[in-house]
Design an enzyme around this catalytic site. Structure first.
Site, PDB file in Angstrom:
ATOM      1  N   ARG A 107       0.766  -1.197  -0.092  1.00  0.00           N
ATOM      2  CA  ARG A 107      -0.004  -0.034   0.140  1.00  0.00           C
ATOM      3  C   ARG A 107       0.936   1.033   0.014  1.00  0.00           C
ATOM      4  O   ARG A 107       1.583   1.494   1.009  1.00  0.00           O
ATOM      5  CB  ARG A 107      -0.865   0.025   1.006  1.00  0.00           C
ATOM      6  N   HIS A 134      -7.579   1.065  -6.091  1.00  0.00           N
ATOM      7  CA  HIS A 134      -7.692   0.210  -4.945  1.00  0.00           C
ATOM      8  C   HIS A 134      -8.407  -1.278  -5.342  1.00  0.00           C
ATOM      9  O   HIS A 134      -9.480  -1.531  -5.242  1.00  0.00           O
ATOM     10  CB  HIS A 134      -8.754   0.648  -3.774  1.00  0.00           C
ATOM     11  N   GLN A 137     -10.226  -3.992  -3.027  1.00  0.00           N
ATOM     12  CA  GLN A 137     -11.580  -3.484  -2.457  1.00  0.00           C
ATOM     13  C   GLN A 137     -12.624  -3.773  -3.471  1.00  0.00           C
ATOM     14  O   GLN A 137     -13.645  -4.245  -2.952  1.00  0.00           O
ATOM     15  CB  GLN A 137     -11.555  -1.943  -2.286  1.00  0.00           C
ATOM     16  N   ASP A 225     -17.760   6.954  -0.581  1.00  0.00           N
ATOM     17  CA  ASP A 225     -16.243   7.094   0.185  1.00  0.00           C
ATOM     18  C   ASP A 225     -15.985   8.237   0.855  1.00  0.00           C
ATOM     19  O   ASP A 225     -16.690   9.224   0.614  1.00  0.00           O
ATOM     20  CB  ASP A 225     -15.129   6.660  -0.849  1.00  0.00           C
ATOM     21  N   CYS A 266     -16.172   1.397   1.255  1.00  0.00           N
ATOM     22  CA  CYS A 266     -15.201   0.362   1.651  1.00  0.00           C
ATOM     23  C   CYS A 266     -14.623   0.630   3.096  1.00  0.00           C
ATOM     24  O   CYS A 266     -13.808  -0.313   3.486  1.00  0.00           O
ATOM     25  CB  CYS A 266     -14.002   1.000   0.635  1.00  0.00           C
ATOM     26  N   ARG A 294     -13.236  -8.705   2.127  1.00  0.00           N
ATOM     27  CA  ARG A 294     -11.937  -8.541   1.752  1.00  0.00           C
ATOM     28  C   ARG A 294     -11.089  -9.784   1.942  1.00  0.00           C
ATOM     29  O   ARG A 294     -10.177 -10.070   1.229  1.00  0.00           O
ATOM     30  CB  ARG A 294     -11.604  -7.333   2.723  1.00  0.00           C
TER      31      ARG A 294
HETATM   32  N1   CP Z   1     -10.978  -0.328   2.706  1.00  0.00           N
HETATM   33  C1   CP Z   1      -9.868  -0.311   3.045  1.00  0.00           C
HETATM   34  O1   CP Z   1      -9.064  -0.548   2.203  1.00  0.00           O
HETATM   35  O2   CP Z   1      -9.688  -0.189   4.501  1.00  0.00           O
HETATM   36  P1   CP Z   1      -8.561  -0.150   5.435  1.00  0.00           P
HETATM   37  O3   CP Z   1      -7.802   1.382   4.799  1.00  0.00           O
HETATM   38  O4   CP Z   1      -8.680  -0.154   6.659  1.00  0.00           O
HETATM   39  O5   CP Z   1      -7.445  -0.908   4.898  1.00  0.00           O
HETATM   40  N1  NVA Z   2     -10.213   6.782  -0.701  1.00  0.00           N
HETATM   41  C1  NVA Z   2      -9.665   6.348   0.585  1.00  0.00           C
HETATM   42  C2  NVA Z   2      -9.916   4.773   0.579  1.00  0.00           C
HETATM   43  C3  NVA Z   2      -9.445   4.243   1.994  1.00  0.00           C
HETATM   44  C4  NVA Z   2      -9.495   2.755   2.113  1.00  0.00           C
HETATM   45  C5  NVA Z   2      -8.370   6.747   0.698  1.00  0.00           C
HETATM   46  O1  NVA Z   2      -7.595   6.481  -0.075  1.00  0.00           O
HETATM   47  O2  NVA Z   2      -7.918   7.238   1.676  1.00  0.00           O
END
Ligand code: CP
Ligand code: NVA
Length: 308
Positions: A107, A134, A137, A225, A266, A294
């Site tokens: 990530r 992402h 997700q 989101d 998400c 997930r």
């Molecule tokens: N939805 C998601 O990716 O959550 P986290 O940021 O908690 O991993």
């Molecule tokens: N759009 C959000 C998703 C988190 C899982 C971010 O990137 O912070």
């Protein structure tokens, strides 16, 4: 060896078989205790590195648990505690990690970090979120929709809010799984037109509708989101909130969709901002199944990557 870098970079047949495998692995667990091993141990003897340069709850825990259930071992690494965060190149990190582990999930912020990791690693790399996409997700989201409503092909999905990384992967999924996607948000926060164009080229109907009440007419699924993503400047928070407030998913908006429309997010959510608690905790919401999936979707993604 297969990387899982993005939904639009993975072929349709592979995506479909990942979803189908996720569903069958989920039902095979059949309420077992969380740490009980899966019957087949497809990751036995495999080591997985989970690298986080941004915070995470779901991605971190679901990958870690998923690896263990499949008989593998995992380690969670924080980007800034690695030499990676202190000047070692991504390419060198990728080469070194490939000598210790069988699979890397990362990530990160800039997509180029993911791409460079994949280029120089000799083991598969999975995208655990970048500023731009992402994909893990949305694989869980497709699984969740289909568990509740059957095939997602031909259905109408409405994205309310910021055209961000999660929205981008929904656009890719629209192209790959054949559903319609309507984006409803302010013009300043439109999704990347490159991705809109890509999905349209694949035959998906992608609509941009500024009026959220009109956007959700006939919707099978409404998705929200956060209004401020991890890569967005905190200084932009107030401006974003002002632009996005008309796109809050509330009971009135849900009522304008199909009577059996689902709601997804998400997570993490900001209650009473992008979505009200009434919707999050209400009858249309499948957010907890979505979070659970997930785990199952990523287990299937890891098997695909390792050919296991
Ligand atoms: N939805 C998601 O990716 O959550 P986290 O940021 O908690 O991993
Ligand atoms: N759009 C959000 C998703 C988190 C899982 C971010 O990137 O912070």
């Amino acid at each position: 060896m297969n990387h899982f870098l993005d939904i639009h970079k993975t072929d349709k047949a592979a995506l479909r078989s990942i979803i189908d495998q996720a569903k069958s692995m989920k039902s095979a667990r059949n309420g077992r205790p969380k740490a009980a091993p899966d019957d087949d141990q497809p990751l036995a003897g495999r080591m997985v590195a989970l690298i986080f340069e941004k915070p995470s709850t779901r991605t971190r825990v679901s990958f870690d648990v998923g690896v263990r259930q499949m008989g593998g071992q995992s380690m969670v690494l924080s980007g800034n505690e690695m030499q990676l965060g202190h000047g070692e190149t991504i390419a060198d990190t990728a080469r070194v990690l490939s000598r210790y582990v069988d699979l890397i999930m990362i990530r990160t912020f800039d997509e180029s970090v993911l791409e460079e990791m994949a280029e120089y690693a000799s083991v598969p790399v999975i995208n655990g979120l970048t500023d731009r996409t992402h994909p893990c997700q949305i694989m869980a989201d497709v699984q969740t929709f289909e568990e509740h409503r059957g095939p997602i092909a031909g259905k109408k999905v409405v994205w309310c809010g910021d055209g961000n990384n999660v929205c981008a992967s929904f656009l890719h999924a629209a192209g790959q799984f054949g559903f319609d996607l309507t984006f409803s948000g302010p013009v300043q926060l439109d999704p990347e037109m490159e991705f809109v164009g890509w999905a349209r080229n694949e035959g998906a109907t992608i609509t941009i509708e500024r009026d959220p009440m009109r956007a959700v007419e006939g919707a099978d699924l409404i998705v929200a989101d956060t209004w401020v993503s991890m890569h967005d400047a905190q200084s932009a928070k107030e401006r974003r909130h002002n632009m996005l407030r008309p796109y809050q998913v509330n009971a009135k908006l849900m009522e304008a969709a199909k009577p059996d429309a689902l709601f997804m997010h998400c997570l993490p959510a900001h209650r009473e901002e992008e979505v009200t608690s009434e919707v999050m905790d209400g009858p249309h919401s499948v957010i907890w199944d979505e979070a659970e999936n997930r785990l199952h979707a990523q287990k299937a993604i890891m098997r695909y990557c390792l050919g296991a």
